[in-house]
Design a protein around this motif. Structure first.
Motif, short mmCIF file in Angstrom:
data_model
loop_
_atom_site.label_atom_id
_atom_site.label_comp_id
_atom_site.label_asym_id
_atom_site.label_seq_id
_atom_site.Cartn_x
_atom_site.Cartn_y
_atom_site.Cartn_z
N UNK A 48 0.84 -1.20 0.00
CA UNK A 48 0.00 0.00 0.00
C UNK A 48 0.87 1.25 0.00
N UNK A 49 1.88 1.28 0.86
CA UNK A 49 2.78 2.42 0.94
C UNK A 49 3.45 2.68 -0.41
N UNK A 50 3.97 1.64 -1.01
CA UNK A 50 4.71 1.80 -2.26
C UNK A 50 3.81 2.25 -3.40
N UNK A 51 2.68 1.59 -3.57
CA UNK A 51 1.79 1.90 -4.68
C UNK A 51 1.23 3.32 -4.56
N UNK A 52 0.79 3.68 -3.38
CA UNK A 52 0.20 5.02 -3.21
C UNK A 52 1.27 6.10 -3.38
N UNK A 53 2.48 5.86 -2.91
CA UNK A 53 3.56 6.83 -3.11
C UNK A 53 3.82 7.04 -4.59
N UNK A 54 3.82 5.98 -5.37
CA UNK A 54 4.01 6.10 -6.81
C UNK A 54 2.85 6.84 -7.46
N UNK A 55 1.65 6.62 -6.97
CA UNK A 55 0.49 7.33 -7.53
C UNK A 55 0.50 8.81 -7.17
N UNK A 56 0.98 9.14 -5.99
CA UNK A 56 1.10 10.56 -5.62
C UNK A 56 2.15 11.24 -6.50
N UNK A 57 3.23 10.53 -6.80
CA UNK A 57 4.23 11.06 -7.74
C UNK A 57 3.58 11.30 -9.11
N UNK A 58 2.74 10.38 -9.55
CA UNK A 58 2.03 10.56 -10.82
C UNK A 58 1.16 11.81 -10.77
N UNK A 59 0.41 11.99 -9.68
CA UNK A 59 -0.43 13.17 -9.54
C UNK A 59 0.40 14.44 -9.64
N UNK A 60 1.56 14.44 -8.99
CA UNK A 60 2.44 15.61 -9.02
C UNK A 60 2.91 15.91 -10.43
N UNK A 61 3.32 14.88 -11.17
CA UNK A 61 3.84 15.10 -12.51
C UNK A 61 2.74 15.50 -13.49
#
Length: 215
Positions: free
Chosen positions: A99-112
């Motif tokens: 959960x931590x890893x996937x959501x962190x990657x998705x937040x990075x996607x949102x930022x980009x």
């Protein structure tokens, strides 16, 4: 291959972090997710334009969503493989790690995605990341709010983040199915959910009157 290798490395680091006491239902996971996302390099608009020459912002945004879905799919496959290790680890730790890893990657996607359309937040790394985490939770464009306020105990955003994380953690348990079926299920579900998050946030950004649709 290099991108997938980095994703798996992040997943392993997340597993080690969660093994030190981060639990899905506790306060720790929200803070850990934001902290992990803050450490991921976010490419700015100029870097994205250079990396995707000849493409429009809309085309770059679509490419980012596809790439993020591949990365989170790799995480699902990695956690599924963990489930068949000779020594089966504690499930709550594995669930929190994915959960931590996937959501962190998705937040990075949102930022980009915000960077692509010239709607990036300003301020400290934590404030920006907290704003993007709130956008991830709300499935809409980000608004800059001091990180301390966004993540304050009892705040509406933190409650929504906690609920979203709990639902994602529930899906992550499927990655721990017997044998390698968990790897397949985890990869498929992660890719599907990441695409859903990306396209939902993307749709809102494209409608923003301040969005820059040309480079």
């Amino acid at each position: 291959m290099a991108r997938l290798g980095k994703t798996k490395e992040l997943a392993v680091r997340a597993r080690r972090a969660t093994s030190r006491g981060v639990w899905v239902s506790g306060r720790g996971l929200v803070d850990e997710v934001v902290g992990a996302a803050a450490k991921l390099p976010v490419r700015d608009r100029a870097a994205l334009r250079a990396q995707y020459p000849g493409r429009t912002p809309d085309q770059v945004a679509d490419a980012l969503v596809r790439a993020a879905a591949r990365s989170t799919g790799a995480v699902g496959a990695t956690v599924g493989v963990w489930a068949v290790l000779p020594i089966v680890p504690a499930f709550p730790v594995e669930v929190a790690a994915e959960t931590l890893t996937v959501v962190a990657l998705e937040i990075k996607l949102v930022a980009e995605l915000h960077e692509v359309y010239g709607l990036a937040l300003t301020g400290s790394v934590i404030d920006r990341t907290s704003g993007y985490a709130a956008a991830w939770a709300n499935r809409r464009g980000a608004v800059l709010v001091p990180g301390g306020l966004v993540l304050a105990v009892g705040s509406p955003v933190r409650k929504r983040l906690t609920r979203r994380l709990a639902r994602r953690a529930g899906r992550s348990t499927l990655s721990l199915s017997p044998l390698l079926t968990g790897a397949v299920v985890g990869a498929v579900l992660n890719r599907r959910e990441t695409r859903r998050v990306g396209h939902t946030v993307l749709g809102g950004l494209q409608k923003d009157p301040n969005a820059q649709r040309d480079w």
